[in-house]
Design an enzyme around this catalytic site. Structure first.
Site, mmCIF file in Angstrom:
data_model
loop_
_atom_site.group_PDB
_atom_site.id
_atom_site.type_symbol
_atom_site.label_atom_id
_atom_site.label_comp_id
_atom_site.label_asym_id
_atom_site.label_seq_id
_atom_site.Cartn_x
_atom_site.Cartn_y
_atom_site.Cartn_z
ATOM 1 N N ARG A 107 0.848 -1.185 0.000
ATOM 2 C CA ARG A 107 0.000 0.000 0.000
ATOM 3 C C ARG A 107 0.890 1.244 0.000
ATOM 4 O O ARG A 107 1.884 1.298 0.727
ATOM 5 C CB ARG A 107 -0.923 0.028 1.227
ATOM 6 C CG ARG A 107 -1.995 -1.055 1.218
ATOM 7 C CD ARG A 107 -3.057 -0.760 0.169
ATOM 8 N NE ARG A 107 -4.110 -1.766 0.129
ATOM 9 C CZ ARG A 107 -4.150 -2.785 -0.705
ATOM 10 N NH1 ARG A 107 -3.139 -2.966 -1.563
ATOM 11 N NH2 ARG A 107 -5.154 -3.624 -0.708
ATOM 12 N N HIS A 146 1.037 -0.259 -10.455
ATOM 13 C CA HIS A 146 0.079 -1.061 -9.681
ATOM 14 C C HIS A 146 -0.285 -2.354 -10.412
ATOM 15 O O HIS A 146 -1.454 -2.675 -10.643
ATOM 16 C CB HIS A 146 -1.182 -0.267 -9.360
ATOM 17 C CG HIS A 146 -1.895 -0.765 -8.140
ATOM 18 N ND1 HIS A 146 -2.540 0.053 -7.254
ATOM 19 C CD2 HIS A 146 -2.036 -2.024 -7.641
ATOM 20 C CE1 HIS A 146 -3.078 -0.658 -6.274
ATOM 21 N NE2 HIS A 146 -2.777 -1.935 -6.483
#
Length: 311
Positions: free
Chosen positions: A226, A274
């Site tokens: 994250r 990502h």
């Protein structure tokens, strides 16, 4: 009795989930009606992505559970209108994808592959051999489903692996630490640091200036977890000073990463968009169908979220 299942996610997700989820529900023996639109009072389950249009759960008076198709649940756990059980996605496709990303980049940093990928100039012949994996210390922060499998895989390759979690865990082949004192020991061990923690108030900015200072000189960071785990300014300062040798970052506070961000141009940062891992619709659909079957049978749900812990 037919159970009504609302698929609440972006349209492209429906395109990829409609057939495999229908198949998985049939194979689980569930009499179902699966759609992208229902009258709210008719819905029994919501298969959910936090970026869907559904943000207020109050009208869903018959709702039994929300089944998240993302591994991350930080964007929904604080929703005060959600009163029913919430599950997060743990599926074999996502897990294997994360293992491959983490293993690939740990090996890349361990072997010093970047200088060869960029290419040697004629006349260069630097024979700086890397240590063997057994002599390279790797730390994985986060020993949940993903972190534990990644740590075990790296240990199986011979790396000296330590792991850290907030509560005590046992992972075969991994030196496990927990709590504040354990975090300090885990960071001191981390020649290569892998971040696989959830985004919670307790983990935001966990990798700050103090944490980075505890890591060995020249240490490398891989973050497919994250973005808010890292204090970005502290990391950039540590990279500028040479204390951190390289950071491979797949997740960011703002995505897509803004064009003006220094990560794009820093010579010791690798940005990936990502892509470390993704929920695969066929395997995820089996998890979703199994949870519907379990709830209907009065059995415990898989991967139930602890709303107070945030994961």
């Amino acid at each position: 009795m037919t159970v009504n299942i609302l698929f609440a996610a972006l349209p492209q997700r429906w395109d990829s989930y409609r057939e495999p989820l229908s198949t998985a529900l049939r194979e689980a023996g569930i009499d179902f009606d699966l759609r992208t639109e229902f009258a709210p009072a008719e819905v029994d389950y919501i298969v959910y992505a936090p970026n869907s249009a559904v943000q207020d759960f109050t009208p869903y008076t018959r709702l039994k559970a929300v089944l998240n198709i993302w591994a991350g649940v930080e964007k929904i756990t604080g929703n005060p209108t959600l009163k029913v059980p919430l599950t997060r996605m743990v599926d074999e496709g996502l897990t294997r994808g994360m293992v491959e990303y983490v293993t690939g980049h740990v090996l890349r940093h361990h072997l010093g592959m970047d200088k060869h990928i960029r290419g040697l100039a004629p006349g260069d012949w630097p024979q700086d051999f890397p240590p063997l994996a057994q002599d390279r210390r790797v730390t994985v922060l986060g020993l949940g489903e993903l972190g534990a499998v990644c740590a075990t895989t790296l240990a199986g390759l011979g790396f000296d692996v330590a792991g850290w979690s907030r509560s005590p865990k046992t992972v075969e082949g991994v030196s496990c630490h927990h709590g504040d004192a354990g975090l300090k020991a885990a960071l001191t061990h981390a020649e290569i640091l892998v971040l696989l923690l959830p985004d919670t108030p307790a983990t935001q900015n966990l990798i700050d200036a103090e944490a980075l200072e505890r890591m060995p000189m020249g240490a490398m960071i891989v973050n497919p977890g994250r973005g808010p785990l890292i204090d970005d300014e502290a990391l950039l300062a540590a990279l500028d000073a040479g204390h951190i040798g390289h950071a491979t970052l797949d997740v960011f506070r703002v995505e897509p990463l803004p064009a003006e961000h220094r990560y794009w141009t820093h010579p010791h940062v690798t940005v990936t968009p990502h892509i470390a891992s993704e929920t695969r619709a066929p395997s995820a659909s089996r998890v979703l169908a199994e949870n519907v079957r379990r709830f209907e049978a009065g059995e415990p749900l898989l991967h139930l979220v602890d709303r107070t812990a945030g994961y």
